[in-house]
Design a protein around this motif. Structure first.
Motif, short mmCIF file in Angstrom:
data_model
loop_
_atom_site.label_atom_id
_atom_site.label_comp_id
_atom_site.label_asym_id
_atom_site.label_seq_id
_atom_site.Cartn_x
_atom_site.Cartn_y
_atom_site.Cartn_z
N LEU A 281 0.82 -1.20 0.00
CA LEU A 281 0.00 0.00 0.00
C LEU A 281 0.86 1.26 0.00
CD1 LEU A 281 -2.75 -1.09 2.55
CD2 LEU A 281 -3.07 -0.72 0.10
N VAL A 282 1.95 1.23 0.78
CA VAL A 282 2.84 2.39 0.84
C VAL A 282 3.52 2.62 -0.50
CG1 VAL A 282 4.94 3.31 1.88
CG2 VAL A 282 3.21 2.22 3.32
N LEU A 283 4.07 1.56 -1.08
CA LEU A 283 4.76 1.69 -2.37
C LEU A 283 3.81 2.15 -3.47
CD1 LEU A 283 7.06 -1.47 -2.28
CD2 LEU A 283 7.77 0.93 -2.05
N SER A 284 2.56 1.74 -3.38
CA SER A 284 1.58 2.13 -4.40
C SER A 284 1.34 3.63 -4.43
CB SER A 284 0.24 1.41 -4.16
OG SER A 284 0.40 0.01 -4.26
N LEU A 285 1.60 4.28 -3.32
CA LEU A 285 1.40 5.73 -3.24
C LEU A 285 2.37 6.49 -4.14
CD1 LEU A 285 0.91 6.14 0.63
CD2 LEU A 285 -0.87 6.06 -1.14
N PHE A 286 3.47 5.83 -4.56
CA PHE A 286 4.49 6.51 -5.37
C PHE A 286 4.18 6.46 -6.86
CE2 PHE A 286 6.58 5.60 -1.38
CZ PHE A 286 7.30 6.77 -1.14
N GLY A 287 3.07 5.84 -7.22
CA GLY A 287 2.63 5.91 -8.60
C GLY A 287 2.93 4.69 -9.45
N PRO A 288 2.41 4.68 -10.70
CA PRO A 288 2.50 3.53 -11.60
C PRO A 288 3.93 3.10 -11.93
CG PRO A 288 0.87 5.09 -12.39
CD PRO A 288 1.59 5.77 -11.27
N LEU A 289 4.87 4.06 -12.04
CA LEU A 289 6.24 3.69 -12.41
C LEU A 289 6.86 2.80 -11.32
CD1 LEU A 289 8.64 3.88 -14.31
CD2 LEU A 289 9.33 5.98 -13.11
N VAL A 290 6.69 3.18 -10.08
CA VAL A 290 7.22 2.38 -8.97
C VAL A 290 6.50 1.03 -8.91
CG1 VAL A 290 7.36 2.20 -6.44
CG2 VAL A 290 7.97 4.34 -7.60
N GLU A 291 5.21 1.03 -9.13
CA GLU A 291 4.46 -0.23 -9.14
C GLU A 291 4.99 -1.16 -10.22
OE1 GLU A 291 0.04 -0.13 -8.17
OE2 GLU A 291 0.34 1.85 -9.04
N MET A 292 5.27 -0.62 -11.39
CA MET A 292 5.77 -1.42 -12.50
C MET A 292 7.15 -2.01 -12.18
SD MET A 292 8.06 -1.15 -15.30
CE MET A 292 8.15 0.58 -15.78
N ILE A 293 8.03 -1.20 -11.61
CA ILE A 293 9.39 -1.66 -11.30
C ILE A 293 9.35 -2.75 -10.22
CG2 ILE A 293 11.59 -0.97 -10.29
CD1 ILE A 293 11.19 1.77 -11.65
N VAL A 294 8.57 -2.52 -9.16
CA VAL A 294 8.48 -3.52 -8.09
C VAL A 294 7.88 -4.82 -8.62
CG1 VAL A 294 7.44 -4.07 -5.86
CG2 VAL A 294 8.34 -1.77 -6.29
N ALA A 295 6.83 -4.71 -9.43
CA ALA A 295 6.22 -5.91 -9.99
C ALA A 295 7.21 -6.68 -10.86
CB ALA A 295 4.97 -5.54 -10.80
N ALA A 296 7.98 -5.96 -11.66
CA ALA A 296 8.98 -6.61 -12.52
C ALA A 296 10.02 -7.35 -11.69
CB ALA A 296 9.65 -5.57 -13.42
N ILE A 297 10.43 -6.75 -10.57
CA ILE A 297 11.41 -7.38 -9.68
C ILE A 297 10.86 -8.69 -9.12
CG2 ILE A 297 12.55 -7.14 -7.44
CD1 ILE A 297 12.87 -4.15 -8.10
N LEU A 298 9.55 -8.73 -8.88
CA LEU A 298 8.94 -9.90 -8.25
C LEU A 298 8.50 -10.96 -9.26
CD1 LEU A 298 6.86 -8.05 -5.52
CD2 LEU A 298 9.02 -9.28 -5.23
N LEU A 299 8.70 -10.70 -10.54
CA LEU A 299 8.46 -11.70 -11.58
C LEU A 299 9.79 -12.38 -11.93
CD1 LEU A 299 6.11 -9.57 -13.86
CD2 LEU A 299 5.40 -11.50 -12.42
N ALA A 300 9.72 -13.56 -12.53
CA ALA A 300 10.98 -14.31 -12.71
C ALA A 300 11.04 -15.07 -14.02
CB ALA A 300 11.16 -15.27 -11.54
N GLN A 301 10.46 -14.52 -15.09
CA GLN A 301 10.45 -15.24 -16.36
C GLN A 301 11.86 -15.41 -16.94
OE1 GLN A 301 8.22 -16.87 -18.03
NE2 GLN A 301 9.11 -17.06 -20.06
#
Length: 301
Positions: free
Chosen positions: A70-90
């Protein structure tokens, strides 16, 4: 918005993977989650009611993951995209699986060394077929756990969802064992991981089948999945076995003890090698591509 962000995250992860220059300087979130689980293990895995300690552990991990999301989401879509990419492992998954095929082409000993990095079973007595099966099984299972499931939970609940899933999955991988130490303490983590992977595991099998034009074999995939020891891992594994026409699972050795598990798609090829692993990595990319296409469609409509 979540689908658009996830689409970008899937592409970013596929392009960059796990860059050494970054994670040699920073601590990866998975490592931080592992440390949190270890702390809880030391703190709560004691006394007569270890199951209660395990439930407390999972509750704390979930609360921390959701609040952080929830806290990280407050920083906007760019941060959400980067964090999500880090947590994916293709990309890292494909690289680790392909490394087994490349090593196996050099020698069986090299293949054993590389496959030992991605599976927990004993590898000392593995022949070429055993090594190839282990690599392909890891490819199928980790496509679900490392790519499709995190993506699914991001679509459902954004960063809190993907972080919560990764926290539970990390806990299950560390304490979700039926051993004397973790039978009770790891119960909550193992059961919640089963619940959170129920839909993603079947979605992964569907993506594998659809992307390989094998939907007509869904009935056989469903039956094969029922043979697996896991209520979820059997689905992507069964789909991969049918797509490649190879026998997966079967007997293996853990901690020096042989476990005579049934084969998934027993009629498939048993004498397999690096070419089958190559085919599995191509299947991983096809399934990933279909997942990306679905996310783009959702983002548009």
């Amino acid at each position: 918005m979540s689908a658009a962000i996830l689409s970008a995250a899937l592409v970013l992860d596929a392009a960059l993977g796990e860059p050494n220059w970054l994670w040699s300087r920073l601590t990866h979130p998975a490592v931080l989650m592992g440390r949190a689980v270890s702390w809880c293990d030391t703190r709560f895995n004691q006394g007569t009611d270890k199951r209660k300690g395990g439930i407390t552990t999972v509750a704390l991990l979930l609360a921390g993951a959701i609040v952080l999301g929830l806290v990280l989401s407050l920083f906007g879509p760019l941060v959400e995209m980067i964090v999500a990419a880090i947590l994916l492992a293709q990309r890292s998954l494909v690289q680790h699986v392909q490394a087994v095929a490349d090593a196996l082409r050099l020698s069986v000993a090299d293949g054993r060394m590389m496959v030992a990095r991605i599976v927990s079973r004993d590898t000392a007595q593995m022949d070429q077929g055993d090594i190839s099966r282990a690599a392909i099984e890891s490819a199928a299972e980790n496509l679900s756990d490392g790519v499709i499931a995190p993506a699914f939970w991001f679509l459902i609940a954004g960063l809190p969802g993907i972080l919560a899933y990764k926290a539970v999955n990390t806990a299950d991988s560390m304490i979700g064992y039926r051993t004397e130490k973790y039978e009770e303490f790891g119960w909550a983590a193992a059961r919640l991981d089963d619940v959170m992977n129920w839909i993603p595991a079947r979605l992964t099998a569907l993506l594998i089948a659809l992307s390989s034009r094998l939907l007509s074999g869904w009935g056989a995939i469903r039956d094969d999945a029922g043979l697996h020891r896991s209520p979820n891992a059997g689905w992507p594994e069964a789909a991969m076995a049918r797509v490649l026409d190879v026998a997966l699972s079967g007997p293996r050795i853990y901690d020096g003890e042989r476990h005579n598990l049934p084969f998934v798609h027993e009629d498939g090829a048993h004498d397999i090698g690096p070419e089958s692993i190559d085919a599995a990595t191509r299947t991983l990319w096809r399934a990933w591509g279909l997942m990306l296409a679905l996310c783009v469609v959702i983002a548009i409509f």
